[in-house]
Design a protein around this motif. Sequence first.
Motif, short mmCIF file in Angstrom:
data_model
loop_
_atom_site.label_atom_id
_atom_site.label_comp_id
_atom_site.label_asym_id
_atom_site.label_seq_id
_atom_site.Cartn_x
_atom_site.Cartn_y
_atom_site.Cartn_z
N GLU A 92 8.34 -9.19 0.89
CA GLU A 92 7.35 -9.67 1.87
C GLU A 92 7.39 -8.77 3.11
N LYS A 93 8.61 -8.44 3.53
CA LYS A 93 8.77 -7.57 4.70
C LYS A 93 8.20 -6.18 4.42
N VAL A 94 8.47 -5.68 3.20
CA VAL A 94 7.94 -4.36 2.80
C VAL A 94 6.41 -4.39 2.90
N THR A 132 -3.46 2.35 0.38
CA THR A 132 -4.01 1.40 -0.60
C THR A 132 -3.02 1.29 -1.76
N GLU A 133 -2.48 2.43 -2.18
CA GLU A 133 -1.51 2.44 -3.29
C GLU A 133 -0.26 1.64 -2.91
N GLU A 134 0.23 1.87 -1.70
CA GLU A 134 1.50 1.23 -1.31
C GLU A 134 1.34 -0.27 -1.13
N GLU A 135 0.19 -0.69 -0.58
CA GLU A 135 -0.04 -2.14 -0.45
C GLU A 135 -0.15 -2.77 -1.84
N THR A 136 -0.84 -2.07 -2.76
CA THR A 136 -1.01 -2.59 -4.12
C THR A 136 0.35 -2.71 -4.81
N ALA A 138 3.30 -3.09 -3.42
CA ALA A 138 4.07 -4.19 -2.82
C ALA A 138 3.54 -5.54 -3.31
N LEU A 139 2.21 -5.66 -3.42
CA LEU A 139 1.62 -6.92 -3.90
C LEU A 139 1.99 -7.17 -5.36
#
Length: 183
Positions: A92-94, A132-136, A138-139
Amino acid sequence: MNTNRLSPGLQSALNSQMTKEAHASQIYLSYASWADDLGYAGVANFLFRHAQEERNHMMKLLEYILQRGGKVKIEAIPAPPPDPTNIQNCFEKVFEHEVDNTAAVYKLVKMSFDEEDWATWNFMQWFVKEQTEEETLALNLLDKIKIAGGAKATGDALYTLDRDLEKQPDDAVLAQEKTAEKP
Ligand code: FEO
Protein backbone atom coordinates in the motif's frame (compact mmCIF):
# COMPACT_ATOMS: atom_id res chain seq x y z
CA MET A 1 26.30 33.31 -24.85
CA ASN A 2 23.70 31.36 -22.94
CA THR A 3 24.05 27.66 -23.72
CA ASN A 4 21.57 26.53 -21.06
CA ARG A 5 18.45 25.38 -22.93
CA LEU A 6 16.44 25.00 -19.71
CA SER A 7 14.56 27.85 -18.05
CA PRO A 8 15.58 28.47 -14.40
CA GLY A 9 12.18 27.13 -13.27
CA LEU A 10 12.39 23.90 -15.27
CA GLN A 11 16.03 23.37 -14.33
CA SER A 12 15.10 23.61 -10.67
CA ALA A 13 12.05 21.31 -11.07
CA LEU A 14 14.10 18.70 -12.98
CA ASN A 15 16.75 18.78 -10.24
CA SER A 16 14.05 18.28 -7.58
CA GLN A 17 12.63 15.36 -9.54
CA MET A 18 16.11 13.83 -9.73
CA THR A 19 16.33 13.96 -5.91
CA LYS A 20 12.80 12.55 -5.65
CA GLU A 21 13.83 9.51 -7.72
CA ALA A 22 16.90 9.06 -5.46
CA HIS A 23 14.55 9.24 -2.46
CA ALA A 24 12.30 6.59 -4.07
CA SER A 25 15.35 4.35 -4.45
CA GLN A 26 16.17 4.76 -0.74
CA ILE A 27 12.56 3.96 0.17
CA TYR A 28 12.68 0.71 -1.82
CA LEU A 29 16.05 -0.14 -0.25
CA SER A 30 14.65 0.39 3.22
CA TYR A 31 11.47 -1.66 2.60
CA ALA A 32 13.55 -4.42 0.96
CA SER A 33 15.79 -4.60 4.03
CA TRP A 34 12.72 -4.71 6.28
CA ALA A 35 11.25 -7.59 4.22
CA ASP A 36 14.52 -9.51 4.13
CA ASP A 37 14.91 -9.19 7.89
CA LEU A 38 11.47 -10.81 8.34
CA GLY A 39 12.45 -13.69 6.03
CA TYR A 40 10.52 -12.59 2.93
CA ALA A 41 13.40 -13.12 0.52
CA GLY A 42 11.20 -12.94 -2.61
CA VAL A 43 9.59 -9.64 -1.61
CA ALA A 44 13.02 -8.28 -0.68
CA ASN A 45 14.48 -9.36 -4.03
CA PHE A 46 11.64 -7.64 -5.90
CA LEU A 47 12.10 -4.43 -3.87
CA PHE A 48 15.91 -4.44 -4.21
CA ARG A 49 15.50 -4.72 -7.99
CA HIS A 50 13.08 -1.84 -7.92
CA ALA A 51 15.47 0.32 -5.90
CA GLN A 52 17.87 -0.04 -8.82
CA GLU A 53 15.17 1.02 -11.31
CA GLU A 54 14.60 4.20 -9.33
CA ARG A 55 18.31 4.94 -9.40
CA ASN A 56 18.19 4.57 -13.17
CA HIS A 57 15.34 7.12 -13.26
CA MET A 58 17.53 9.48 -11.25
CA MET A 59 20.36 9.03 -13.79
CA LYS A 60 18.07 9.71 -16.74
CA LEU A 61 17.12 13.09 -15.23
CA LEU A 62 20.72 13.92 -14.37
CA GLU A 63 21.88 13.13 -17.92
CA TYR A 64 19.02 15.11 -19.43
CA ILE A 65 19.84 18.24 -17.42
CA LEU A 66 23.49 17.97 -18.52
CA GLN A 67 22.57 17.34 -22.16
CA ARG A 68 20.44 20.49 -22.23
CA GLY A 69 23.36 22.55 -20.93
CA GLY A 70 21.79 22.86 -17.48
CA LYS A 71 23.37 22.69 -14.07
CA VAL A 72 22.95 19.56 -11.97
CA LYS A 73 22.56 20.10 -8.25
CA ILE A 74 23.06 17.04 -6.05
CA GLU A 75 21.22 17.55 -2.80
CA ALA A 76 20.56 15.66 0.42
CA ILE A 77 18.11 12.75 0.13
CA PRO A 78 15.42 12.73 2.85
CA ALA A 79 15.28 9.66 5.12
CA PRO A 80 12.78 6.94 4.13
CA PRO A 81 9.48 6.77 6.09
CA PRO A 82 9.01 4.23 8.94
CA ASP A 83 8.98 0.51 8.12
CA PRO A 84 5.72 -1.06 6.91
CA THR A 85 3.61 -2.92 9.49
CA ASN A 86 2.96 -5.99 7.30
CA ILE A 87 3.27 -7.13 3.66
CA GLN A 88 -0.06 -5.62 2.63
CA ASN A 89 0.89 -2.31 4.26
CA CYS A 90 4.25 -2.48 2.48
CA PHE A 91 2.62 -2.58 -0.97
CA GLU A 92 0.00 0.00 0.00
CA LYS A 93 2.87 2.33 0.89
CA VAL A 94 4.65 1.47 -2.38
CA PHE A 95 1.47 2.34 -4.31
CA GLU A 96 1.09 5.64 -2.44
CA HIS A 97 4.72 6.59 -3.17
CA GLU A 98 4.21 5.87 -6.84
CA VAL A 99 1.02 7.97 -7.01
CA ASP A 100 2.86 10.81 -5.29
CA ASN A 101 5.67 10.51 -7.84
CA THR A 102 3.17 10.51 -10.71
CA ALA A 103 1.80 13.83 -9.43
CA ALA A 104 5.34 15.29 -9.51
CA VAL A 105 5.91 13.94 -13.05
CA TYR A 106 2.61 15.49 -14.23
CA LYS A 107 3.69 18.84 -12.78
CA LEU A 108 6.84 18.73 -14.89
CA VAL A 109 4.82 17.81 -17.98
CA LYS A 110 2.52 20.78 -17.35
CA MET A 111 5.41 23.16 -16.73
CA SER A 112 7.15 22.14 -19.94
CA PHE A 113 3.86 22.44 -21.84
CA ASP A 114 3.18 25.91 -20.45
CA GLU A 115 6.72 27.03 -21.35
CA GLU A 116 6.52 25.36 -24.78
CA ASP A 117 9.76 23.51 -23.99
CA TRP A 118 8.93 20.60 -26.30
CA ALA A 119 12.25 18.83 -25.71
CA THR A 120 11.49 18.52 -21.98
CA TRP A 121 7.84 17.73 -22.67
CA ASN A 122 8.96 14.91 -24.98
CA PHE A 123 11.56 13.64 -22.48
CA MET A 124 8.95 13.56 -19.70
CA GLN A 125 6.60 11.35 -21.73
CA TRP A 126 8.89 8.42 -20.95
CA PHE A 127 8.22 9.04 -17.23
CA VAL A 128 4.45 9.29 -17.78
CA LYS A 129 4.48 5.80 -19.33
CA GLU A 130 6.81 4.46 -16.64
CA GLN A 131 4.53 5.77 -13.86
CA THR A 132 1.49 4.08 -15.45
CA GLU A 133 3.48 0.83 -15.45
CA GLU A 134 4.61 1.22 -11.85
CA GLU A 135 1.14 2.07 -10.54
CA THR A 136 -0.27 -0.93 -12.45
CA LEU A 137 2.42 -3.21 -11.04
CA ALA A 138 1.72 -2.04 -7.46
CA LEU A 139 -2.05 -2.48 -7.95
CA ASN A 140 -1.53 -6.00 -9.36
CA LEU A 141 0.54 -6.89 -6.30
CA LEU A 142 -2.12 -5.51 -3.95
CA ASP A 143 -4.69 -7.70 -5.74
CA LYS A 144 -2.51 -10.76 -5.17
CA ILE A 145 -2.09 -9.91 -1.48
CA LYS A 146 -5.84 -9.43 -1.14
CA ILE A 147 -6.43 -12.92 -2.58
CA ALA A 148 -3.82 -14.30 -0.16
CA GLY A 149 -5.87 -12.87 2.75
CA GLY A 150 -4.70 -9.25 3.00
CA ALA A 151 -3.34 -8.17 6.38
CA LYS A 152 -4.57 -11.51 7.80
CA ALA A 153 -2.79 -13.66 5.18
CA THR A 154 -1.61 -16.96 6.64
CA GLY A 155 1.95 -18.26 6.65
CA ASP A 156 1.26 -20.61 3.72
CA ALA A 157 -0.28 -17.93 1.52
CA LEU A 158 2.52 -15.50 2.31
CA TYR A 159 5.10 -18.19 1.58
CA THR A 160 3.63 -18.77 -1.90
CA LEU A 161 3.34 -15.02 -2.53
CA ASP A 162 6.93 -14.51 -1.48
CA ARG A 163 8.14 -17.22 -3.88
CA ASP A 164 6.05 -15.72 -6.73
CA LEU A 165 7.49 -12.27 -6.19
CA GLU A 166 11.02 -13.46 -6.71
CA LYS A 167 10.05 -14.29 -10.31
CA GLN A 168 7.66 -11.35 -10.82
CA PRO A 169 8.52 -9.37 -14.01
CA ASP A 170 9.71 -5.84 -13.20
CA ASP A 171 7.30 -4.19 -15.62
CA ALA A 172 3.53 -4.44 -15.98
CA VAL A 173 1.96 -4.87 -19.44
CA LEU A 174 0.11 -1.66 -20.30
CA ALA A 175 -3.40 -1.52 -21.79
CA GLN A 176 -2.09 -0.13 -25.10
CA GLU A 177 0.00 -3.30 -25.57
CA LYS A 178 -2.94 -5.67 -25.00
CA THR A 179 -5.03 -7.31 -27.74
CA ALA A 180 -8.16 -9.45 -27.94
CA GLU A 181 -5.93 -12.51 -28.39
CA LYS A 182 -3.70 -11.54 -25.47
CA PRO A 183 -5.90 -9.77 -22.93
FE1 FEO B 1 10.80 6.47 -10.67
FE2 FEO B 1 8.77 4.57 -9.22
O1 FEO B 1 9.15 6.18 -10.04
